[in-house]
Design a protein around this motif. Structure first.
Motif, PDB file in Angstrom:
ATOM      1  N   MET A   1     -10.968  78.374 -20.591  1.00 15.99           N
ATOM      2  CA  MET A   1     -11.060  79.636 -21.330  1.00 15.99           C
ATOM      3  C   MET A   1     -12.359  79.680 -22.131  1.00 15.99           C
ATOM      4  N   THR A   2     -13.017  80.826 -22.097  1.00 15.08           N
ATOM      5  CA  THR A   2     -14.206  81.029 -22.922  1.00 15.08           C
ATOM      6  C   THR A   2     -13.895  82.061 -24.003  1.00 15.08           C
ATOM      7  N   PHE A   3     -14.719  82.047 -25.053  1.00 11.99           N
ATOM      8  CA  PHE A   3     -14.457  82.899 -26.203  1.00 11.99           C
ATOM      9  C   PHE A   3     -15.672  83.752 -26.542  1.00 11.99           C
ATOM     10  N   ARG A   4     -15.374  84.903 -27.093  1.00 14.20           N
ATOM     11  CA  ARG A   4     -16.395  85.783 -27.651  1.00 14.20           C
ATOM     12  C   ARG A   4     -16.253  85.745 -29.169  1.00 14.20           C
ATOM     13  N   ILE A   5     -17.386  85.636 -29.858  1.00 14.65           N
ATOM     14  CA  ILE A   5     -17.385  85.491 -31.311  1.00 14.65           C
ATOM     15  C   ILE A   5     -17.962  86.732 -31.964  1.00 14.65           C
ATOM     16  N   ARG A   6     -17.277  87.227 -32.984  1.00 13.51           N
ATOM     17  CA  ARG A   6     -17.809  88.288 -33.839  1.00 13.51           C
ATOM     18  C   ARG A   6     -17.813  87.769 -35.268  1.00 13.51           C
ATOM     19  N   SER A   7     -18.931  87.922 -35.964  1.00 14.54           N
ATOM     20  CA  SER A   7     -18.991  87.414 -37.328  1.00 14.54           C
ATOM     21  C   SER A   7     -19.691  88.402 -38.246  1.00 14.54           C
ATOM     22  N   ASP A  29     -26.073  82.608 -32.781  1.00 16.81           N
ATOM     23  CA  ASP A  29     -26.714  82.020 -31.610  1.00 16.81           C
ATOM     24  C   ASP A  29     -26.364  80.540 -31.461  1.00 16.81           C
ATOM     25  N   HIS A  30     -26.267  79.833 -32.578  1.00 10.86           N
ATOM     26  CA  HIS A  30     -25.942  78.408 -32.545  1.00 10.86           C
ATOM     27  C   HIS A  30     -24.508  78.127 -32.983  1.00 10.86           C
ATOM     28  N   SER A  31     -23.730  79.196 -33.192  1.00 10.00           N
ATOM     29  CA  SER A  31     -22.315  79.074 -33.582  1.00 10.00           C
ATOM     30  C   SER A  31     -22.147  78.181 -34.801  1.00 10.00           C
ATOM     31  N   LEU A  32     -22.920  78.511 -35.856  1.00  7.38           N
ATOM     32  CA  LEU A  32     -22.874  77.773 -37.113  1.00  7.38           C
ATOM     33  C   LEU A  32     -22.902  78.768 -38.262  1.00  7.38           C
ATOM     34  N   TRP A  33     -21.961  78.585 -39.198  1.00  8.88           N
ATOM     35  CA  TRP A  33     -21.855  79.477 -40.354  1.00  8.88           C
ATOM     36  C   TRP A  33     -21.672  78.619 -41.596  1.00  8.88           C
ATOM     37  N   VAL A  34     -22.376  78.983 -42.679  1.00  9.27           N
ATOM     38  CA  VAL A  34     -22.413  78.136 -43.865  1.00  9.27           C
ATOM     39  C   VAL A  34     -22.364  78.989 -45.123  1.00  9.27           C
ATOM     40  N   VAL A  35     -21.629  78.514 -46.135  1.00  9.73           N
ATOM     41  CA  VAL A  35     -21.648  79.081 -47.481  1.00  9.73           C
ATOM     42  C   VAL A  35     -21.908  77.937 -48.450  1.00  9.73           C
ATOM     43  N   PHE A  65     -20.143  69.003 -28.239  1.00 13.53           N
ATOM     44  CA  PHE A  65     -19.526  69.191 -29.551  1.00 13.53           C
ATOM     45  C   PHE A  65     -19.740  67.994 -30.464  1.00 13.53           C
ATOM     46  N   ASP A  66     -19.464  66.801 -29.981  1.00 16.69           N
ATOM     47  CA  ASP A  66     -19.552  65.620 -30.834  1.00 16.69           C
ATOM     48  C   ASP A  66     -20.976  65.378 -31.323  1.00 16.69           C
ATOM     49  N   ALA A  67     -21.952  65.594 -30.444  1.00 17.43           N
ATOM     50  CA  ALA A  67     -23.343  65.412 -30.849  1.00 17.43           C
ATOM     51  C   ALA A  67     -23.753  66.461 -31.876  1.00 17.43           C
ATOM     52  N   ALA A  68     -23.333  67.711 -31.665  1.00 13.32           N
ATOM     53  CA  ALA A  68     -23.661  68.775 -32.618  1.00 13.32           C
ATOM     54  C   ALA A  68     -22.992  68.522 -33.967  1.00 13.32           C
ATOM     55  N   LEU A  69     -21.761  68.033 -33.944  1.00 16.51           N
ATOM     56  CA  LEU A  69     -21.061  67.725 -35.187  1.00 16.51           C
ATOM     57  C   LEU A  69     -21.766  66.615 -35.947  1.00 16.51           C
ATOM     58  N   GLN A  70     -22.186  65.589 -35.246  1.00 17.24           N
ATOM     59  CA  GLN A  70     -22.892  64.486 -35.907  1.00 17.24           C
ATOM     60  C   GLN A  70     -24.189  64.962 -36.530  1.00 17.24           C
ATOM     61  N   ARG A  71     -24.933  65.815 -35.835  1.00 18.50           N
ATOM     62  CA  ARG A  71     -26.198  66.320 -36.377  1.00 18.50           C
ATOM     63  C   ARG A  71     -25.958  67.190 -37.605  1.00 18.50           C
ATOM     64  N   THR A  72     -24.894  67.974 -37.583  1.00 20.65           N
ATOM     65  CA  THR A  72     -24.569  68.809 -38.739  1.00 20.65           C
ATOM     66  C   THR A  72     -24.233  67.948 -39.946  1.00 20.65           C
ATOM     67  N   ALA A  73     -23.408  66.944 -39.747  1.00 20.73           N
ATOM     68  CA  ALA A  73     -23.050  66.048 -40.850  1.00 20.73           C
ATOM     69  C   ALA A  73     -24.283  65.309 -41.370  1.00 20.73           C
ATOM     70  N   ASP A  74     -25.115  64.812 -40.468  1.00 19.47           N
ATOM     71  CA  ASP A  74     -26.329  64.106 -40.886  1.00 19.47           C
ATOM     72  C   ASP A  74     -27.227  65.004 -41.727  1.00 19.47           C
ATOM     73  N   CYS A  75     -27.294  66.278 -41.345  1.00 22.43           N
ATOM     74  CA  CYS A  75     -28.136  67.218 -42.082  1.00 22.43           C
ATOM     75  C   CYS A  75     -27.596  67.439 -43.497  1.00 22.43           C
ATOM     76  N   ARG A 106     -18.159  74.839 -30.726  1.00 21.04           N
ATOM     77  CA  ARG A 106     -18.728  74.514 -29.420  1.00 21.04           C
ATOM     78  C   ARG A 106     -17.609  74.595 -28.387  1.00 21.04           C
ATOM     79  N   GLY A 107     -17.764  75.477 -27.404  1.00 22.78           N
ATOM     80  CA  GLY A 107     -16.742  75.595 -26.384  1.00 22.78           C
ATOM     81  C   GLY A 107     -15.408  75.994 -26.983  1.00 22.78           C
ATOM     82  N   GLN A 108     -14.387  75.167 -26.765  1.00 16.71           N
ATOM     83  CA  GLN A 108     -13.056  75.454 -27.283  1.00 16.71           C
ATOM     84  C   GLN A 108     -12.739  74.644 -28.546  1.00 16.71           C
ATOM     85  N   ARG A 109     -13.742  74.000 -29.119  1.00 17.93           N
ATOM     86  CA  ARG A 109     -13.516  73.145 -30.287  1.00 17.93           C
ATOM     87  C   ARG A 109     -14.264  73.675 -31.512  1.00 17.93           C
TER      88      ARG A 109
END
Length: 242
Positions: A1-7, A29-35, A65-75, A106-109
């Motif tokens: 299953m794929t998803f469409r995102i509205r934000s 574009d990168h499916s990342l949202w921050v406050v 997903f796992d690589a993107a998550l690690q980079r986000t946490a590292d940042c 990322r994907g379904q996660r």
């Protein structure tokens, strides 16, 4: 299953503060949202929150997903160090900082990463559920069984943080992960929303409106209740694309 995102997202100074110390990132574009909710006075708070958000805004992400998550946490860890180093001498350190809450898809996660008391919620199957736990001294007492949750809400020290970016040389980033479902709606917000607006009201607004209109109505609800702090809100709606 794929998803469409509205934000959609908005950051508002509120009705009592002279300036806005919050920062936000809405990056479909990168499916990342921050406050991020800055602290330490306008100049310091705005600097701290913008440093945290700016670090994430400059990332390039893998699809994994796992690589993107690690980079986000590292940042986020790197942002903590940048804010700490920017404060200069030991006497000045700890005088400015920021909360941060982020959503990565990322994907379904998906994953929520946070430090402080800016919150993440998910609206799923008719209910609004909090995904993050406040890093406050009062919440620590609740977690230790020394304070009832009903006592914590209006405790005089409810907003005293036990953890934030930039106030110590090292910090722990909390993370929760799960899989998406069609119809999920994520809410990221500063405590300028959750302070004056009840979770029941938030649920009603999120469930009944598309993201853009819901963001406007949430800000309006904060204003209707005095909006004593800066208010930042990001909504991310997940729809089936299959």
């Amino acid at each position: 299953m794929t998803f469409r995102i509205r934000s959609a997202g908005m950051s508002d100074p509120g009705l009592k503060r002279p300036a806005n110390e919050d920062s936000m990132l809405i990056d479909d574009d990168h499916s990342l949202w921050v406050v991020a909710d800055g602290m330490g006075g306008h100049k310091n708070g705005a600097f701290a929150s913008s440093q945290a958000v700016g670090c994430l805004a400059e990332l390039t992400f893998e699809e994994d997903f796992d690589a993107a998550l690690q980079r986000t946490a590292d940042c986020i860890y790197a942002a903590n160090q940048q804010i700490w180093n920017a404060e200069g001498g030991s006497e000045a350190r700890g005088t400015m900082g920021t909360t941060i809450v982020s959503l990565l898809i990322r994907g379904q996660r998906f994953a929520i990463l946070w430090v402080g008391d800016s919150r993440a919620y998910i609206y799923r199957r008719g209910g609004l559920f909090r995904l993050s736990t406040d890093h406050t001294h009062v919440q620590d007492l609740v977690d230790q069984g020394m304070l009832e949750p009903s006592e914590a809400e209006h405790h005089p020290m409810a907003h005293v943080l036990s953890r934030a970016l930039g106030v110590q040389e090292t910090v722990q980033v909390d993370i929760v992960e799960d899989t998406l479902e069609p119809g999920d709606i994520f809410l990221l917000c500063s405590d300028g929303l959750t302070g004056p607006v009840s979770e029941g009201t938030i649920r009603e607004i999120v469930s009944a409106n598309p993201p853009g209109e819901a963001v406007d109505k949430l800000i309006e609800a904060a204003h209707a209740n005095g909006a004593p702090d800066n208010v930042s809100v990001a909504l991310v709606a997940v729809e089936s694309d299959s």
